[in-house]
Design a protein around this motif. Structure first.
Motif, PDB file in Angstrom:
ATOM      1  N   GLY A 269       0.797  -1.225   0.000  1.00 36.86           N
ATOM      2  CA  GLY A 269       0.000   0.000   0.000  1.00 36.86           C
ATOM      3  C   GLY A 269       0.822   1.264   0.000  1.00 36.86           C
ATOM      4  O   GLY A 269       0.480   2.235   0.698  1.00 36.86           O
ATOM      5  N   VAL A 270       1.924   1.269  -0.768  1.00 40.97           N
ATOM      6  CA  VAL A 270       2.730   2.479  -0.911  1.00 40.97           C
ATOM      7  C   VAL A 270       3.020   2.723  -2.383  1.00 40.97           C
ATOM      8  O   VAL A 270       3.024   1.795  -3.195  1.00 40.97           O
ATOM      9  CB  VAL A 270       4.079   2.376  -0.144  1.00 40.97           C
ATOM     10  N   SER A 271       3.236   3.975  -2.731  1.00 38.20           N
ATOM     11  CA  SER A 271       3.778   4.312  -4.047  1.00 38.20           C
ATOM     12  C   SER A 271       5.113   4.993  -3.815  1.00 38.20           C
ATOM     13  O   SER A 271       5.350   5.592  -2.758  1.00 38.20           O
ATOM     14  CB  SER A 271       2.834   5.240  -4.813  1.00 38.20           C
ATOM     15  N   GLY A 272       6.013   4.886  -4.796  1.00 41.77           N
ATOM     16  CA  GLY A 272       7.327   5.448  -4.574  1.00 41.77           C
ATOM     17  C   GLY A 272       8.211   5.395  -5.786  1.00 41.77           C
ATOM     18  O   GLY A 272       7.742   5.188  -6.913  1.00 41.77           O
ATOM     19  N   ARG A 273       9.482   5.516  -5.560  1.00 42.23           N
ATOM     20  CA  ARG A 273      10.473   5.550  -6.639  1.00 42.23           C
ATOM     21  C   ARG A 273      11.805   5.066  -6.096  1.00 42.23           C
ATOM     22  O   ARG A 273      11.984   4.909  -4.870  1.00 42.23           O
ATOM     23  CB  ARG A 273      10.621   6.968  -7.189  1.00 42.23           C
ATOM     24  N   ASP A 274      12.747   4.827  -7.007  1.00 39.90           N
ATOM     25  CA  ASP A 274      14.082   4.413  -6.588  1.00 39.90           C
ATOM     26  C   ASP A 274      14.786   5.567  -5.867  1.00 39.90           C
ATOM     27  O   ASP A 274      14.576   6.745  -6.188  1.00 39.90           O
ATOM     28  CB  ASP A 274      14.922   4.006  -7.800  1.00 39.90           C
ATOM     29  N   LEU A 275      15.598   5.224  -4.900  1.00 40.32           N
ATOM     30  CA  LEU A 275      16.435   6.221  -4.231  1.00 40.32           C
ATOM     31  C   LEU A 275      17.631   6.505  -5.136  1.00 40.32           C
ATOM     32  O   LEU A 275      18.456   5.633  -5.394  1.00 40.32           O
ATOM     33  CB  LEU A 275      16.906   5.689  -2.880  1.00 40.32           C
ATOM     34  N   ASP A 276      17.698   7.721  -5.672  1.00 43.92           N
ATOM     35  CA  ASP A 276      18.803   8.072  -6.555  1.00 43.92           C
ATOM     36  C   ASP A 276      19.752   9.055  -5.860  1.00 43.92           C
ATOM     37  O   ASP A 276      19.580   9.411  -4.687  1.00 43.92           O
ATOM     38  CB  ASP A 276      18.287   8.656  -7.874  1.00 43.92           C
ATOM     39  N   ASN A 277      20.750   9.518  -6.595  1.00 45.29           N
ATOM     40  CA  ASN A 277      21.780  10.381  -6.030  1.00 45.29           C
ATOM     41  C   ASN A 277      21.205  11.701  -5.514  1.00 45.29           C
ATOM     42  O   ASN A 277      21.578  12.192  -4.444  1.00 45.29           O
ATOM     43  CB  ASN A 277      22.851  10.642  -7.091  1.00 45.29           C
ATOM     44  N   GLU A 278      20.259  12.290  -6.270  1.00 48.45           N
ATOM     45  CA  GLU A 278      19.682  13.574  -5.872  1.00 48.45           C
ATOM     46  C   GLU A 278      18.893  13.449  -4.571  1.00 48.45           C
ATOM     47  O   GLU A 278      19.018  14.291  -3.673  1.00 48.45           O
ATOM     48  CB  GLU A 278      18.778  14.113  -6.985  1.00 48.45           C
ATOM     49  N   LEU A 279      18.066  12.385  -4.476  1.00 48.03           N
ATOM     50  CA  LEU A 279      17.298  12.181  -3.258  1.00 48.03           C
ATOM     51  C   LEU A 279      18.212  11.901  -2.073  1.00 48.03           C
ATOM     52  O   LEU A 279      17.983  12.385  -0.960  1.00 48.03           O
ATOM     53  CB  LEU A 279      16.310  11.020  -3.438  1.00 48.03           C
ATOM     54  N   ALA A 280      19.243  11.101  -2.313  1.00 53.29           N
ATOM     55  CA  ALA A 280      20.178  10.767  -1.239  1.00 53.29           C
ATOM     56  C   ALA A 280      20.847  12.034  -0.691  1.00 53.29           C
ATOM     57  O   ALA A 280      20.979  12.207   0.528  1.00 53.29           O
ATOM     58  CB  ALA A 280      21.223   9.787  -1.738  1.00 53.29           C
ATOM     59  N   LYS A 281      21.245  12.935  -1.592  1.00 53.40           N
ATOM     60  CA  LYS A 281      21.864  14.194  -1.151  1.00 53.40           C
ATOM     61  C   LYS A 281      20.862  15.054  -0.403  1.00 53.40           C
ATOM     62  O   LYS A 281      21.188  15.673   0.632  1.00 53.40           O
ATOM     63  CB  LYS A 281      22.406  14.947  -2.363  1.00 53.40           C
TER      64      LYS A 281
END
Length: 449
Positions: A269-281
């Motif tokens: 029951g979640v929506s999301g996306r891959d953790l990428d470099n921009e999100l990590a920063k």
């Protein structure tokens, strides 16, 4: 050119033999410096009898729109579509996972649409197989044969394999017969390839070609680590990039098919996306692996467990994940009701959250609301058509000839794939209509008045 190469090889061989004394077969060393010469033969002698060939045949139905000029010539009763049926044959591979019960795992795309499935065993026997169940989204199918003296494959925890581990592929490429190739595990958790709906592949450079689908990928102990499924093949042949469904995913899916006759997909029951470099920063993280949660659905398993938007899921049951796609694939194949432990990062802190997976919604309807002659039957959308899940004895639906397990796949000459489409199509029909039914892999028509 081939002839010249062969002659050159022969000339070189003759020249080399003249320089050295003849060596008998018995003189070939069985050990080098006290160490046995390595060979995969002992492992393969135990393992290859568990890998089978799968030959299928059936009828492929295709539809073409009738040109307007012909419909105008024949009047308003002219058919909208032209239906063509063409026979087809196919070859693939399979793996015996339970010798006592005759269970065989293969890919769904190997047997999809087949009317007849024949299994070729390692000892030369050919036996007709029955389809127990399949899951299109993960591309897994479970077959069963009635035979004795079968060999099943040993299974292992595929979550323990590492990039660089040796891997051996066994299958039936190009219909040549059983073939063995070797390589290494090239990558794990491959997704986003557009091959299947649920992707979490093992990548290997062991040669995999057409016909290897459904075959075994094993480790050096002969234990199943994956089911070979697809290749990257720009020129139609092996280029050293093959993909296999991890054995743990296969095990979860097969257990559900055996218990329920179908896959009861787990839902977090979640929506999301891959953790990428921009999100990590942006979140000040030193990792770029995981699934970023954009939204948590109200009253879902995730909501009840306490997951929040902004959480980063980094592990499932103590095993790290690389992407949101891997998270999605693992959750969906675990099955409804599974208890799962998620490792998350929230506001820079690591936490553990336990959740019980929900079940994907099923669309059901009392068929009397669709058509009076269907009263007494319960309809349910499925991947293959509209399934009759229940039918009341003596009801109009029973009197019309419908049976539990029937699949409604068409109305008159129109393909129907959902309850909504069936209801809309029947609203405009004032006279008799013919339901196209799939029953025990046979097509038939039932007339509703």
């Amino acid at each position: 050119m081939k002839t010249k190469l062969s002659l050159l090889s022969a000339a070189l061989l003759t020249a080399s033999l003249s320089l050295y004394p003849a060596v008998s077969q018995a003189a070939i060393p069985q050990a080098v410096e006290g160490q046995a010469v390595p060979s995969l033969a002992p492992m393969l002698e135990r393992t290859t009898p568990a890998v089978v060939s799968v030959a299928v045949s059936g009828t492929q139905v295709s539809k073409q729109r009738v040109p307007d000029v012909f419909r105008y010539f024949f009047g308003p009763n002219a058919p909208q579509e032209q239906v063509q049926e063409r026979p087809f044959r196919g070859l693939g591979s399979g793996v015996i996972i339970d010798a006592a019960k005759g269970y065989i795992v293969t890919n769904n795309h190997v047997i999809n649409g087949a009317d007849d499935i024949q299994i070729g065993l390692h000892d030369g026997r050919e036996i007709k197989a029955k389809l127990i169940g399949a899951d299109k989204e993960s591309d897994i199918a479970l077959l069963q044969i009635d035979a004795k003296n079968l060999t099943e494959i040993n299974q292992t925890d595929s979550d323990n394999i590492r990039v660089g581990d040796f891997a051996v592929a066994i299958g039936n490429p190009f219909g040549l017969g059983q073939t063995v190739t070797s390589g290494i595990v090239s990558a794990l958790g491959r997704s986003g390839l557009g091959i299947e709906m649920l992707e979490n592949f093992i990548q290997t450079d062991a040669a995999i070609n057409s016909g290897n689908s459904g075959g075994a990928l094993v480790n050096l102990n002969g234990e199943l680590i994956g089911i070979n499924t697809a290749i990257v093949a720009p020129n139609g042949g092996n280029v050293g990039i093959g993909f296999a469904i991890p054995a743990n995913m296969v095990h979860n899916l097969v257990d559900q098919i055996i218990e329920h006759g179908e896959v009861r997909r787990g839902v977090l029951g979640v929506s999301g996306r891959d953790l990428d470099n921009e999100l990590a920063k942006a979140f000040g993280l030193d990792t770029q692996h995981g699934g970023f949660v954009n939204e948590v659905m109200p009253k879902s398993a995730a909501d009840k467990a306490g997951l929040k938007a902004g959480d980063i899921i980094v592990s499932i049951n103590g095993r790290s994940i690389k992407s949101f796609q891997e998270l999605r694939a693992k959750v969906a194949t675990m099955g409804a009701g599974a208890k799962v432990e998620f490792g998350i990062i929230r506001d820079g802190d690591k936490k553990t959250i336990k959740a019980t997976l929900g079940e994907a919604d099923k669309v059901e309807a009392e068929a009397g609301n669709v058509h009076p002659m269907l009263q007494g039957a319960t309809l349910e959308d499925s991947k293959k058509g509209i399934e009759i899940t229940e039918i009341a004895q003596g009801s109009p639906a029973a009197m019309s000839g419908l049976q539990e397990g029937d699949l409604i796949v068409g109305l008159n000459r129109t393909k129907i794939s959902s309850l909504k489409a069936l209801k809309e199509a029947l609203e405009d029909k004032q006279s008799s209509v013919a339901l196209k039914i799939l029953r025990d892999n046979n097509l038939l028509y039932l007339v509703l008045r």
